[in-house]
Design a protein around this motif. Structure first.
Motif, PDB file in Angstrom:
ATOM      1  N   ALA A 163      61.155 -38.305  55.600  1.00 15.39           N
ATOM      2  CA  ALA A 163      62.500 -38.591  56.106  1.00 15.39           C
ATOM      3  C   ALA A 163      62.730 -40.086  56.278  1.00 15.39           C
ATOM      4  CB  ALA A 163      62.724 -37.866  57.429  1.00 15.39           C
ATOM      5  N   SER A 164      61.699 -40.824  56.672  1.00 16.68           N
ATOM      6  CA  SER A 164      61.877 -42.256  56.927  1.00 16.68           C
ATOM      7  C   SER A 164      61.661 -43.124  55.696  1.00 16.68           C
ATOM      8  CB  SER A 164      60.968 -42.710  58.069  1.00 16.68           C
ATOM      9  OG  SER A 164      59.620 -42.551  57.711  1.00 16.68           O
ATOM     10  N   THR A 165      61.237 -42.534  54.581  1.00 16.87           N
ATOM     11  CA  THR A 165      61.033 -43.340  53.373  1.00 16.87           C
ATOM     12  C   THR A 165      61.920 -42.924  52.206  1.00 16.87           C
ATOM     13  OG1 THR A 165      59.202 -41.926  52.652  1.00 16.87           O
ATOM     14  CG2 THR A 165      58.635 -43.911  53.906  1.00 16.87           C
ATOM     15  N   SER A 166      62.243 -41.621  52.102  1.00 19.51           N
ATOM     16  CA  SER A 166      62.990 -41.224  50.915  1.00 19.51           C
ATOM     17  C   SER A 166      64.132 -40.245  51.165  1.00 19.51           C
ATOM     18  CB  SER A 166      62.040 -40.620  49.880  1.00 19.51           C
ATOM     19  OG  SER A 166      61.382 -39.491  50.414  1.00 19.51           O
ATOM     20  N   ARG A 167      63.932 -39.258  52.013  1.00 22.93           N
ATOM     21  CA  ARG A 167      64.924 -38.188  52.145  1.00 22.93           C
ATOM     22  C   ARG A 167      66.019 -38.466  53.162  1.00 22.93           C
ATOM     23  NH1 ARG A 167      61.215 -33.151  52.515  1.00 22.93           N
ATOM     24  NH2 ARG A 167      61.652 -33.535  54.690  1.00 22.93           N
ATOM     25  N   GLY A 168      65.681 -39.131  54.246  1.00 17.07           N
ATOM     26  CA  GLY A 168      66.640 -39.274  55.328  1.00 17.07           C
ATOM     27  C   GLY A 168      66.720 -37.985  56.128  1.00 17.07           C
ATOM     28  N   MET A 169      67.764 -37.855  56.929  1.00 20.74           N
ATOM     29  CA  MET A 169      67.971 -36.658  57.746  1.00 20.74           C
ATOM     30  C   MET A 169      69.451 -36.289  57.735  1.00 20.74           C
ATOM     31  SD  MET A 169      65.514 -37.279  61.106  1.00 20.74           S
ATOM     32  CE  MET A 169      66.659 -36.604  62.213  1.00 20.74           C
ATOM     33  N   MET A 170      69.704 -35.038  58.038  1.00 19.67           N
ATOM     34  CA  MET A 170      71.067 -34.552  58.202  1.00 19.67           C
ATOM     35  C   MET A 170      71.341 -34.479  59.702  1.00 19.67           C
ATOM     36  SD  MET A 170      73.859 -33.343  56.848  1.00 19.67           S
ATOM     37  CE  MET A 170      73.456 -32.907  55.184  1.00 19.67           C
TER      38      MET A 170
END
Length: 196
Positions: free
Chosen positions: A104-111
């Motif tokens: 989440a903190s490097t590529s995907r992020g969060m919703m």
């Protein structure tokens, strides 16, 4: 006074911190222990067998921990039950949680899905603040900042500005393509949900 009567009230987390905890629970690949006996046994393994350390962590006496481990007590009061669940889930599957946080903190992020009062600061803006329900992605850059603050023991008040900035960037300014200079603050958070 019995051990149960001496229990201290459980500290309450804010809505953003609670949403982060719920998001982590959703990535578990196996369910966490449910019974008080199983939770105490699991937490004792994480505490390297120290009943004293676990008792301090839960806010109960050593004797209470020993009774739950031995199965002599099985139904904790609400405060202890909440502490057992929270502590068990905070220690459960650390590698799975770490992997989800790293992605989440490097590529995907969060919703994020939030219902809150949003107020705006912008030159020439006539849009008054109001309660809004917003669902948007948060970029990995902001996720990293939020998770680092959480790990450093940030309070709810510490997290609100960074979450508001992340929502502003992705939802209101659409990654810098419109509403240049807009700043949104959010208060009176009714609900918030995060998803890795």
């Amino acid at each position: 006074m019995s051990d149960h009567e001496q229990q201290q009230p459980a500290p309450r987390r804010g809505k953003v911190l609670e949403a982060l905890a719920r998001a982590e629970r959703k990535v578990f690949t196996r369910p966490a222990p449910k019974s008080a006996n199983a939770q105490v046994k699991f937490l004792l393994t994480r505490a390297k067998g120290s009943t004293k350390a676990l008792a301090e962590r839960l806010g109960v006496s050593r004797r209470t921990v020993e009774r739950y481990r031995a199965g002599k007590l099985t139904k904790p009061q609400n405060r202890l039950q909440a502490a057992l669940v929270e502590e068990t889930e905070s220690e459960w599957q650390p590698q799975v949680r770490a992997q989800a946080r790293a992605q989440a903190s490097t590529s995907r992020g969060m919703m994020v899905e939030v219902t809150a009062y949003f107020g705006f600061t912008c030159t020439g803006s006539s849009d008054d603040g109001r309660e809004r329900q917003i669902t948007t992605d948060i970029s990995p850059t902001y996720v990293k900042q939020i998770l680092e603050l959480q790990e450093a023991g940030a309070t709810e008040e510490d997290l609100h500005p960074i979450v508001a900035e992340a929502i502003t960037e992705s939802y209101f300014t659409e990654w810098g393509t419109r509403a240049d200079g807009l700043r949104a603050d959010f208060t009176s958070v009714s609900s918030i949900s995060l998803r890795f």
